[in-house]
Design an enzyme around this catalytic site. Structure first.
Site, short mmCIF file in Angstrom:
data_model
loop_
_atom_site.label_atom_id
_atom_site.label_comp_id
_atom_site.label_asym_id
_atom_site.label_seq_id
_atom_site.Cartn_x
_atom_site.Cartn_y
_atom_site.Cartn_z
N PHE A 13 0.82 -1.22 0.00
CA PHE A 13 0.00 0.00 0.00
C PHE A 13 0.86 1.28 0.00
O PHE A 13 0.97 1.97 -1.02
CB PHE A 13 -0.94 -0.08 1.20
CG PHE A 13 -1.65 1.19 1.58
CD1 PHE A 13 -2.25 1.99 0.62
CD2 PHE A 13 -1.72 1.58 2.92
CE1 PHE A 13 -2.93 3.16 0.98
CE2 PHE A 13 -2.39 2.74 3.30
CZ PHE A 13 -2.98 3.53 2.33
N ILE A 14 1.51 1.58 1.12
CA ILE A 14 2.25 2.85 1.20
C ILE A 14 3.47 2.80 0.28
O ILE A 14 3.78 3.78 -0.42
CB ILE A 14 2.68 3.13 2.66
CG1 ILE A 14 1.45 3.16 3.58
CG2 ILE A 14 3.44 4.46 2.75
CD1 ILE A 14 1.78 3.21 5.07
N THR A 132 5.65 2.93 12.93
CA THR A 132 4.24 3.21 13.25
C THR A 132 4.12 3.88 14.62
O THR A 132 4.96 3.67 15.49
CB THR A 132 3.45 1.89 13.25
OG1 THR A 132 2.18 2.10 13.85
CG2 THR A 132 4.15 0.79 14.05
N ASP A 133 3.02 4.60 14.80
CA ASP A 133 2.75 5.19 16.13
C ASP A 133 2.36 4.12 17.15
O ASP A 133 2.35 4.38 18.36
CB ASP A 133 1.64 6.26 16.04
CG ASP A 133 0.30 5.73 15.54
OD1 ASP A 133 0.21 4.54 15.16
OD2 ASP A 133 -0.67 6.51 15.54
N GLU A 134 2.07 2.89 16.68
CA GLU A 134 1.58 1.85 17.60
C GLU A 134 2.67 1.41 18.58
O GLU A 134 2.37 0.79 19.61
CB GLU A 134 1.01 0.66 16.81
CG GLU A 134 -0.09 1.12 15.88
CD GLU A 134 -0.90 0.00 15.23
OE1 GLU A 134 -0.97 -1.09 15.80
OE2 GLU A 134 -1.46 0.25 14.15
N TYR A 157 2.26 -7.23 16.51
CA TYR A 157 2.68 -6.32 15.43
C TYR A 157 3.49 -5.16 15.99
O TYR A 157 4.62 -4.91 15.55
CB TYR A 157 1.46 -5.79 14.67
CG TYR A 157 1.76 -4.60 13.79
CD1 TYR A 157 2.63 -4.71 12.71
CD2 TYR A 157 1.19 -3.35 14.05
CE1 TYR A 157 2.93 -3.61 11.91
CE2 TYR A 157 1.48 -2.24 13.25
CZ TYR A 157 2.35 -2.38 12.19
OH TYR A 157 2.65 -1.29 11.39
N LYS A 161 7.50 -4.10 15.52
CA LYS A 161 7.95 -2.83 14.95
C LYS A 161 8.81 -2.07 15.97
O LYS A 161 9.82 -1.47 15.61
CB LYS A 161 6.75 -1.96 14.54
CG LYS A 161 5.94 -2.47 13.36
CD LYS A 161 6.71 -2.51 12.05
CE LYS A 161 6.98 -1.14 11.46
NZ LYS A 161 7.59 -1.24 10.09
N ASN A 187 -2.82 5.14 8.09
CA ASN A 187 -2.98 5.65 6.72
C ASN A 187 -4.25 5.11 6.08
O ASN A 187 -4.71 4.02 6.44
CB ASN A 187 -1.82 5.17 5.84
CG ASN A 187 -0.53 5.93 6.05
OD1 ASN A 187 0.20 6.18 5.11
ND2 ASN A 187 -0.22 6.30 7.29
N LYS A 196 -7.88 -3.98 6.12
CA LYS A 196 -7.85 -2.84 7.03
C LYS A 196 -9.23 -2.16 7.05
O LYS A 196 -10.00 -2.27 6.08
CB LYS A 196 -6.77 -1.84 6.60
CG LYS A 196 -5.37 -2.45 6.48
CD LYS A 196 -4.63 -2.53 7.79
CE LYS A 196 -3.41 -3.42 7.77
NZ LYS A 196 -2.35 -3.07 6.86
N LEU A 197 -9.51 -1.44 8.14
CA LEU A 197 -10.88 -0.98 8.40
C LEU A 197 -11.57 -0.28 7.22
O LEU A 197 -12.69 -0.63 6.85
CB LEU A 197 -10.91 -0.04 9.62
CG LEU A 197 -12.29 0.51 9.96
CD1 LEU A 197 -13.22 -0.60 10.43
CD2 LEU A 197 -12.20 1.61 11.02
N ARG A 288 -11.33 -6.95 19.42
CA ARG A 288 -9.98 -7.45 19.18
C ARG A 288 -9.30 -7.70 20.52
O ARG A 288 -9.46 -6.89 21.45
CB ARG A 288 -9.23 -6.39 18.38
CG ARG A 288 -7.75 -6.63 18.21
CD ARG A 288 -7.06 -5.46 17.53
NE ARG A 288 -7.26 -5.44 16.10
CZ ARG A 288 -6.90 -4.41 15.31
NH1 ARG A 288 -6.35 -3.32 15.82
NH2 ARG A 288 -7.09 -4.46 14.01
N TYR A 348 -13.52 -13.47 10.96
CA TYR A 348 -14.84 -12.88 11.20
C TYR A 348 -15.97 -13.86 11.45
O TYR A 348 -16.94 -13.50 12.10
CB TYR A 348 -15.22 -11.93 10.05
CG TYR A 348 -14.32 -10.71 10.00
CD1 TYR A 348 -14.53 -9.63 10.86
CD2 TYR A 348 -13.25 -10.64 9.11
CE1 TYR A 348 -13.70 -8.53 10.84
CE2 TYR A 348 -12.41 -9.54 9.08
CZ TYR A 348 -12.65 -8.49 9.95
OH TYR A 348 -11.82 -7.40 9.93
#
Ligand code: NAD
Ligand code: TYD
Length: 351
Positions: A13-14, A132-134, A157, A161, A187, A196-197, A288, A348
């Site tokens: 993606f990015i 990531t900010d996570e 995850y 990171k 993002n 992703k959401l 989650r 799901y």
């Protein structure tokens, strides 16, 4: 060519947006896209630029140290922009080991390969690590993550990171490898994998399937349009200071359920449905495990030092994103075929 840059993860993606920006804005750079093409990597993302003379693709796994050393010895890059990663929190809960391998071992393999070819001359070299900010953990209702917030990762995850960030800093400190790190918030935009959401919800709304909202939908994320992120990456690559960390964020906090309502409103409009139709698909599902409550970035440092700020408003970015997905149904169909349905059912169906 003025410079050879290896971009890892460029078919994701990015990464695909970074490759497009660097190949087209800087024809004097030779861009090597190194990617294993996991389920998340897709060369269709780069169809429009794949014939450019300054672009080359190499398929390979960053976990394979011998392969990585061979590529670096052959291409002698002056810089690396490292985006290759396992990137989805829910998958890290189902299968942590692939995150440990790619995100930690893979990053160390790249650092070692850089040391190996740059050892005699670090001048003008750069290892740019995208994070990531996570890594900072979870916020309560107040406060923002800054570059000095202590690390407190809480999912496999984010822990993988965080570990890679520490190793990048350790190589800077110990071996004087020139590095820069950015930690970015969530993002969204074209080409994001529909696990992703936002793209998952767009796809489900279009197909009249339930929109699975975890828990009560009260978790908060700080959303940034991918085009703004890659502009920040360009700025940091060219002007960031050796050894520094910059936080990148959208100044754009949304509670999941409010975001979903806005998305439903845009989808109703685009699909000519009566207002409220898409929102009828919202389904609250089991939360989650260890779900971080809130992420929010203080992006003051990159604004003050490098004059970067997000430009795309959330509504504008979401509308562009929805339009892209609706116009690129083939892209969606292609990535949804194959193994994705197995993951979707596991993730799901029992919730
Ligand atoms: P993505 O999952 O869309 O793409 C990851 C890419 O890495 C894919 O092309 C995949 O094939 C490749 N890859 C995975 N394992 C590999 C391996 N072992 N060897 C070589 N290539 C491999 O991810 P993304 O959302 O584009 O994220 C890119 C980077 O940005 C990641 O490092 C992620 O941690 C970071 N990040 C993402 C977000 C976000 O919201 N998506 C936010 C902040 C930071
Ligand atoms: P996600 O896009 O997975 O990003 P991250 O977990 O890295 O922030 O999820 C964004 C938010 O949306 C997060 O709070 C989890 C929630 N979420 C759902 O409610 N339902 C879903 O189906 C998914 C994928 C995420």
């Amino acid at each position: 060519m003025k410079k050879t840059i290896i971009i890892t993860g460029g078919a994701g993606f990015i990464g695909s947006h970074v490759v497009r920006l660097f190949t087209t804005r800087y024809p004097e750079y030779r861009i090597i896209n190194l990617d294993a093409l996991t389920y998340a990597g897709n060369l269709e993302n780069l169809k429009d630029i794949e014939k450019l003379p300054n672009y080359e693709f190499i398929k390979g796994d960053i976990v394979d140290a011998e392969f990585i050393d061979g590529v670096f010895t052959e291409y002698q890059p002056e810089a690396v922009i490292h985006l290759a990663a396992e990137s989805h929190v829910d998958r890290s809960i189902l299968d942590p080991m692939s995150f440990i391998n790619t995100n930690i071992i893979g990053t160390v393999n790249l650092l070692n390969a850089c040391r190996n070819i740059w050892k005699d001359d670090m001048e003008g070299k750069l290892f740019y690590h995208i994070s990531t900010d996570e890594v900072y953990g979870s916020l309560g209702s107040e406060g923002l993550f800054t570059e000095t917030t202590s690390y407190d990762p809480r999912s496999p995850y984010s822990a993988s990171k965080a570990s890679s960030d520490h190793l990048v800093r350790a190589y800077n400190h110990t071996y004087k490898l020139p590095v820069v790190i950015t930690n970015c918030s969530n993002n969204y935009g074209p080409n994001q994998f529909p696990e992703k959401l936002i793209p998952l919800s767009i796809n489900n709304i279009k197909k009249n399937n339930p929109i699975p909202v975890y828990g009560k939908g009260e978790n908060v994320r700080d959303w940034l349009y991918v085009g703004d992120h890659v502009e920040a990456i360009d700025r940091v690559f060219h002007q960031g200071k050796n050894g520094e960390t910059y936080n990148i964020g959208g100044n754009n906090e949304w509670m999941n359920i409010e975001l979903i309502h806005l998305l439903c409103e845009i989808m109703d409009d685009r699909l000519d449905r009566a207002p409220g139709t898409s929102a009828g698909l919202i389904e609250f599902v089991k939360d989650r495990a260890g779900h971080d409550l809130r992420y929010a970035i203080d992006a003051g440092k990159i604004k003050d030092e490098l004059d970067w700020e997000p430009r795309v408003t959330f509504r504008e970015g979401l509308e562009k994103t929805v339009d892209w997905y609706l116009e690129n149904q083939d892209w969606m169909d292609n990535v949804l075929s194959g193994d994705y349905s197995k993951y979707y059912n596991k993730q799901y169906k029992q919730r």
